[in-house]
Design a protein around this motif. Structure first.
Motif, PDB file in Angstrom:
ATOM      1  N   ARG A 188      10.028  11.613 -11.135  1.00  7.67           N
ATOM      2  CA  ARG A 188      10.465  11.009 -12.390  1.00  7.67           C
ATOM      3  C   ARG A 188      10.547   9.478 -12.276  1.00  7.67           C
ATOM      4  O   ARG A 188      10.476   8.916 -11.187  1.00  7.67           O
ATOM      5  N   PHE A 189      10.680   8.853 -13.432  1.00  4.01           N
ATOM      6  CA  PHE A 189      10.830   7.398 -13.495  1.00  4.01           C
ATOM      7  C   PHE A 189      11.919   6.944 -12.520  1.00  4.01           C
ATOM      8  O   PHE A 189      12.963   7.585 -12.433  1.00  4.01           O
ATOM      9  N   PRO A 190      11.691   5.859 -11.767  1.00  2.58           N
ATOM     10  CA  PRO A 190      10.546   4.939 -11.841  1.00  2.58           C
ATOM     11  C   PRO A 190       9.487   5.157 -10.760  1.00  2.58           C
ATOM     12  O   PRO A 190       8.814   4.204 -10.373  1.00  2.58           O
ATOM     13  N   THR A 191       9.324   6.410 -10.278  1.00  2.00           N
ATOM     14  CA  THR A 191       8.395   6.639  -9.177  1.00  2.00           C
ATOM     15  C   THR A 191       6.978   6.169  -9.513  1.00  2.00           C
ATOM     16  O   THR A 191       6.325   5.509  -8.693  1.00  2.00           O
ATOM     17  N   ALA A 192       6.469   6.499 -10.694  1.00  2.95           N
ATOM     18  CA  ALA A 192       5.111   6.085 -11.062  1.00  2.95           C
ATOM     19  C   ALA A 192       4.973   4.563 -11.055  1.00  2.95           C
ATOM     20  O   ALA A 192       3.947   4.018 -10.624  1.00  2.95           O
ATOM     21  N   VAL A 193       6.023   3.873 -11.531  1.00  2.66           N
ATOM     22  CA  VAL A 193       5.995   2.409 -11.535  1.00  2.66           C
ATOM     23  C   VAL A 193       5.991   1.876 -10.108  1.00  2.66           C
ATOM     24  O   VAL A 193       5.226   0.962  -9.775  1.00  2.66           O
ATOM     25  N   HIS A 194       6.823   2.432  -9.259  1.00  3.92           N
ATOM     26  CA  HIS A 194       6.844   2.004  -7.867  1.00  3.92           C
ATOM     27  C   HIS A 194       5.493   2.235  -7.207  1.00  3.92           C
ATOM     28  O   HIS A 194       5.009   1.379  -6.446  1.00  3.92           O
ATOM     29  N   ASP A 195       4.884   3.383  -7.472  1.00  6.03           N
ATOM     30  CA  ASP A 195       3.554   3.641  -6.914  1.00  6.03           C
ATOM     31  C   ASP A 195       2.548   2.600  -7.399  1.00  6.03           C
ATOM     32  O   ASP A 195       1.731   2.093  -6.612  1.00  6.03           O
ATOM     33  N   ALA A 196       2.611   2.274  -8.685  1.00  2.00           N
ATOM     34  CA  ALA A 196       1.689   1.271  -9.233  1.00  2.00           C
ATOM     35  C   ALA A 196       1.905  -0.075  -8.565  1.00  2.00           C
ATOM     36  O   ALA A 196       0.934  -0.759  -8.187  1.00  2.00           O
ATOM     37  N   PHE A 197       3.154  -0.475  -8.393  1.00  2.00           N
ATOM     38  CA  PHE A 197       3.451  -1.754  -7.752  1.00  2.00           C
ATOM     39  C   PHE A 197       2.999  -1.765  -6.299  1.00  2.00           C
ATOM     40  O   PHE A 197       2.490  -2.780  -5.800  1.00  2.00           O
ATOM     41  N   ASP A 198       3.184  -0.636  -5.619  1.00  2.00           N
ATOM     42  CA  ASP A 198       2.794  -0.565  -4.206  1.00  2.00           C
ATOM     43  C   ASP A 198       1.275  -0.647  -4.048  1.00  2.00           C
ATOM     44  O   ASP A 198       0.771  -1.307  -3.127  1.00  2.00           O
ATOM     45  N   VAL A 199       0.538   0.006  -4.948  1.00  2.00           N
ATOM     46  CA  VAL A 199      -0.925  -0.086  -4.883  1.00  2.00           C
ATOM     47  C   VAL A 199      -1.389  -1.491  -5.265  1.00  2.00           C
ATOM     48  O   VAL A 199      -2.348  -2.017  -4.680  1.00  2.00           O
ATOM     49  N   LEU A 200      -0.713  -2.107  -6.209  1.00  2.00           N
ATOM     50  CA  LEU A 200      -1.049  -3.484  -6.579  1.00  2.00           C
ATOM     51  C   LEU A 200      -0.932  -4.404  -5.366  1.00  2.00           C
ATOM     52  O   LEU A 200      -1.869  -5.171  -5.057  1.00  2.00           O
ATOM     53  N   ALA A 201       0.205  -4.355  -4.677  1.00  4.58           N
ATOM     54  CA  ALA A 201       0.403  -5.209  -3.509  1.00  4.58           C
ATOM     55  C   ALA A 201      -0.622  -4.891  -2.419  1.00  4.58           C
ATOM     56  O   ALA A 201      -1.168  -5.801  -1.772  1.00  4.58           O
ATOM     57  N   TRP A 202      -0.899  -3.597  -2.229  1.00  3.69           N
ATOM     58  CA  TRP A 202      -1.878  -3.180  -1.214  1.00  3.69           C
ATOM     59  C   TRP A 202      -3.271  -3.688  -1.564  1.00  3.69           C
ATOM     60  O   TRP A 202      -4.008  -4.144  -0.683  1.00  3.69           O
ATOM     61  N   ALA A 203      -3.645  -3.621  -2.821  1.00  2.00           N
ATOM     62  CA  ALA A 203      -4.980  -4.053  -3.233  1.00  2.00           C
ATOM     63  C   ALA A 203      -5.197  -5.525  -2.943  1.00  2.00           C
ATOM     64  O   ALA A 203      -6.285  -5.927  -2.482  1.00  2.00           O
ATOM     65  N   TYR A 204      -4.197  -6.336  -3.194  1.00  4.84           N
ATOM     66  CA  TYR A 204      -4.337  -7.758  -2.882  1.00  4.84           C
ATOM     67  C   TYR A 204      -4.381  -7.991  -1.375  1.00  4.84           C
ATOM     68  O   TYR A 204      -5.163  -8.808  -0.885  1.00  4.84           O
ATOM     69  N   ALA A 205      -3.557  -7.248  -0.628  1.00 10.38           N
ATOM     70  CA  ALA A 205      -3.528  -7.424   0.826  1.00 10.38           C
ATOM     71  C   ALA A 205      -4.816  -6.951   1.485  1.00 10.38           C
ATOM     72  O   ALA A 205      -5.263  -7.539   2.477  1.00 10.38           O
ATOM     73  N   GLU A 206      -5.424  -5.904   0.930  1.00  9.73           N
ATOM     74  CA  GLU A 206      -6.597  -5.289   1.562  1.00  9.73           C
ATOM     75  C   GLU A 206      -7.907  -5.632   0.860  1.00  9.73           C
ATOM     76  O   GLU A 206      -8.949  -5.059   1.201  1.00  9.73           O
ATOM     77  N   ALA A 207      -7.876  -6.538  -0.096  1.00  6.06           N
ATOM     78  CA  ALA A 207      -9.085  -6.832  -0.867  1.00  6.06           C
ATOM     79  C   ALA A 207     -10.256  -7.202   0.033  1.00  6.06           C
ATOM     80  O   ALA A 207     -11.373  -6.699  -0.147  1.00  6.06           O
ATOM     81  N   GLY A 208     -10.025  -8.057   0.998  1.00  6.31           N
ATOM     82  CA  GLY A 208     -11.111  -8.471   1.888  1.00  6.31           C
ATOM     83  C   GLY A 208     -11.711  -7.304   2.639  1.00  6.31           C
ATOM     84  O   GLY A 208     -12.942  -7.203   2.765  1.00  6.31           O
ATOM     85  N   ALA A 209     -10.867  -6.411   3.150  1.00  6.15           N
ATOM     86  CA  ALA A 209     -11.358  -5.252   3.893  1.00  6.15           C
ATOM     87  C   ALA A 209     -12.140  -4.304   2.992  1.00  6.15           C
ATOM     88  O   ALA A 209     -13.057  -3.620   3.450  1.00  6.15           O
ATOM     89  N   LEU A 210     -11.785  -4.263   1.714  1.00  5.56           N
ATOM     90  CA  LEU A 210     -12.494  -3.401   0.773  1.00  5.56           C
ATOM     91  C   LEU A 210     -13.826  -3.991   0.319  1.00  5.56           C
ATOM     92  O   LEU A 210     -14.655  -3.284  -0.265  1.00  5.56           O
ATOM     93  N   GLY A 211     -14.012  -5.286   0.551  1.00  8.27           N
ATOM     94  CA  GLY A 211     -15.188  -5.969   0.030  1.00  8.27           C
ATOM     95  C   GLY A 211     -14.959  -6.501  -1.367  1.00  8.27           C
ATOM     96  O   GLY A 211     -15.911  -6.795  -2.097  1.00  8.27           O
ATOM     97  N   ALA A 212     -13.679  -6.625  -1.759  1.00  5.91           N
ATOM     98  CA  ALA A 212     -13.324  -7.107  -3.092  1.00  5.91           C
ATOM     99  C   ALA A 212     -12.893  -8.567  -3.034  1.00  5.91           C
ATOM    100  O   ALA A 212     -12.422  -9.061  -2.004  1.00  5.91           O
ATOM    101  N   ASP A 213     -13.061  -9.233  -4.160  1.00  4.76           N
ATOM    102  CA  ASP A 213     -12.700 -10.635  -4.288  1.00  4.76           C
ATOM    103  C   ASP A 213     -11.280 -10.734  -4.839  1.00  4.76           C
ATOM    104  O   ASP A 213     -11.047 -10.390  -6.003  1.00  4.76           O
ATOM    105  N   PRO A 214     -10.299 -11.209  -4.051  1.00  4.99           N
ATOM    106  CA  PRO A 214      -8.917 -11.265  -4.543  1.00  4.99           C
ATOM    107  C   PRO A 214      -8.723 -12.227  -5.705  1.00  4.99           C
ATOM    108  O   PRO A 214      -7.715 -12.147  -6.408  1.00  4.99           O
ATOM    109  N   ALA A 215      -9.680 -13.112  -5.921  1.00  4.54           N
ATOM    110  CA  ALA A 215      -9.595 -14.032  -7.057  1.00  4.54           C
ATOM    111  C   ALA A 215     -10.132 -13.405  -8.343  1.00  4.54           C
ATOM    112  O   ALA A 215     -10.049 -14.021  -9.409  1.00  4.54           O
ATOM    113  N   ARG A 216     -10.702 -12.192  -8.242  1.00  5.82           N
ATOM    114  CA  ARG A 216     -11.253 -11.512  -9.420  1.00  5.82           C
ATOM    115  C   ARG A 216     -10.780 -10.063  -9.455  1.00  5.82           C
ATOM    116  O   ARG A 216     -11.558  -9.132  -9.344  1.00  5.82           O
TER     117      ARG A 216
END
Length: 345
Positions: free
Chosen positions: A152-180
């Motif tokens: 239940r709330f706010p688990t989905a929000v926490h998951d979204a925030f955690d993936v957001l932070a992870w995506a920025y931290a791991e963008a280079g390893a994924l081959g993604a541009d953190p500026a885009r």
């Protein structure tokens, strides 16, 4: 929110009626949409809110591909796991339209599926994510955040925030541009995308776009469109409240800005300094007015917000492209918004 194709028996109101009350569109219902609603009514299947939550999840997964476009081939699809703050492994599916490298990183869209925080998954939104990846020439990371009623709330929000932070931290390893990096989602997923835009600003990140497809943004579902379109257009008032009964931990959480970025707690989310937005709304959608109001809220705070109106459409129409040809224009518009934000228009 998002509604399965078997969701709501009941015939639509006449598509040729002028707006008889506040909240109803002036435009006619798209003829293919009207035909679809008639077919659903004739099928007399139980609405999704009449099912046990587990059965509702299964029914949604089975019905999702029926009316959606055929999945496009992409260069690469990979299922990933992202650590949550409580140790849970959050599932995510990464789409890539072509090979990426440190010398040629790809833009990235972080995508949250709809489904009323109760149903839906990366699988149910696979065709849409494939389309956005291939046509916007970007990676798409589709998030399998946890759903109610188990979480239940706010688990989905926490998951979204955690993936957001992870995506920025791991963008280079994924081959993604953190500026885009862009944020996106439909319905309940649009709610999560709005919250991530605020969280990204807090973290010092600068996403290039929040792509909000008929997002849920208000606390009480009492706008004119909610009242005027409560029955007959796939997503009903009763269904919306059923979804929230599965998701909310307590009724007072409706006033949390992470649930109601428009007006939670009275003033809603502080959106000043957030990234620009592209917001799609459907004329025959109970959520129409809150999407329009959220665009106005962003603009009032100095945030560029483009509002894309689709007057003859209903909620969840982005996933009806196999049956409703006019959906193709909305797909084109979403792709153009992404490509523009990524600097590839």
């Amino acid at each position: 929110m998002s509604a399965a194709s078997s969701a709501t028996p009941g015939s639509p109101q006449a598509s040729s009626d002028p707006r008889p009350q506040a909240g109803r569109p002036d435009a006619a219902l798209d003829p293919q949409v009207a035909q679809l609603l008639d077919l659903i009514a004739r099928a007399k299947r139980p609405p999704i809110n009449a099912l046990d939550p587990l059965d509702a999840k299964i029914a949604y997964e089975k019905s999702a591909p029926i009316l959606d476009i055929a999945p496009l081939p992409v260069h690469h699809v990979q299922d990933l796991s992202v650590p949550a703050r409580d140790g849970h492994a959050i599932g995510a599916r990464l789409y890539a339209p072509r090979e990426a490298s440190w010398a040629d990183p790809l833009p990235l869209l972080l995508y949250f599926h709809g489904g009323g925080f109760t149903v839906g998954s990366p699988a149910s939104h696979d065709p849409l994510c494939r389309l956005l990846s291939m046509r916007a020439d970007c990676m798409v990371l589709s998030v399998d955040y946890r759903l109610g009623p188990q979480w239940r709330f706010p688990t989905a929000v926490h998951d979204a925030f955690d993936v957001l932070a992870w995506a920025y931290a791991e963008a280079g390893a994924l081959g993604a541009d953190p500026a885009r990096i862009a944020l996106g989602g439909d319905s309940a997923g649009g709610t999560l995308a709005t919250a991530c835009a605020v969280e990204a600003r807090r973290l010092g990140h600068a996403p290039v776009l929040q792509m909000l497809i008929y997002p849920g943004t208000c606390a009480r579902q009492d706008t004119p469109s909610h009242r005027a379109l409560a029955e007959g257009y796939l997503l009903t008032a009763e269904m919306i409240q059923w979804f929230f009964a599965q998701y909310l931990d307590q009724d007072s959480s409706r006033d949390d800005w992470r649930f109601a970025p428009l007006d939670g707690g009275g003033s809603g989310a502080d959106v000043a300094g957030c990234c620009p937005a592209w917001i799609a709304v459907a004329g025959y959608d109970p959520l129409h007015d809150e999407g329009v109001a959220y665009a106005a809220k962003l603009r009032a705070a100095g945030v560029p917000a483009e509002l894309a109106e689709y007057p003859g459409m209903i909620h969840d129409f982005f996933k009806l492209g196999r049956f409703v040809p006019a959906v193709g224009q909305a797909h084109d518009d979403a792709v153009a918004a992404l490509r523009g934000a990524f600097g590839a228009a």
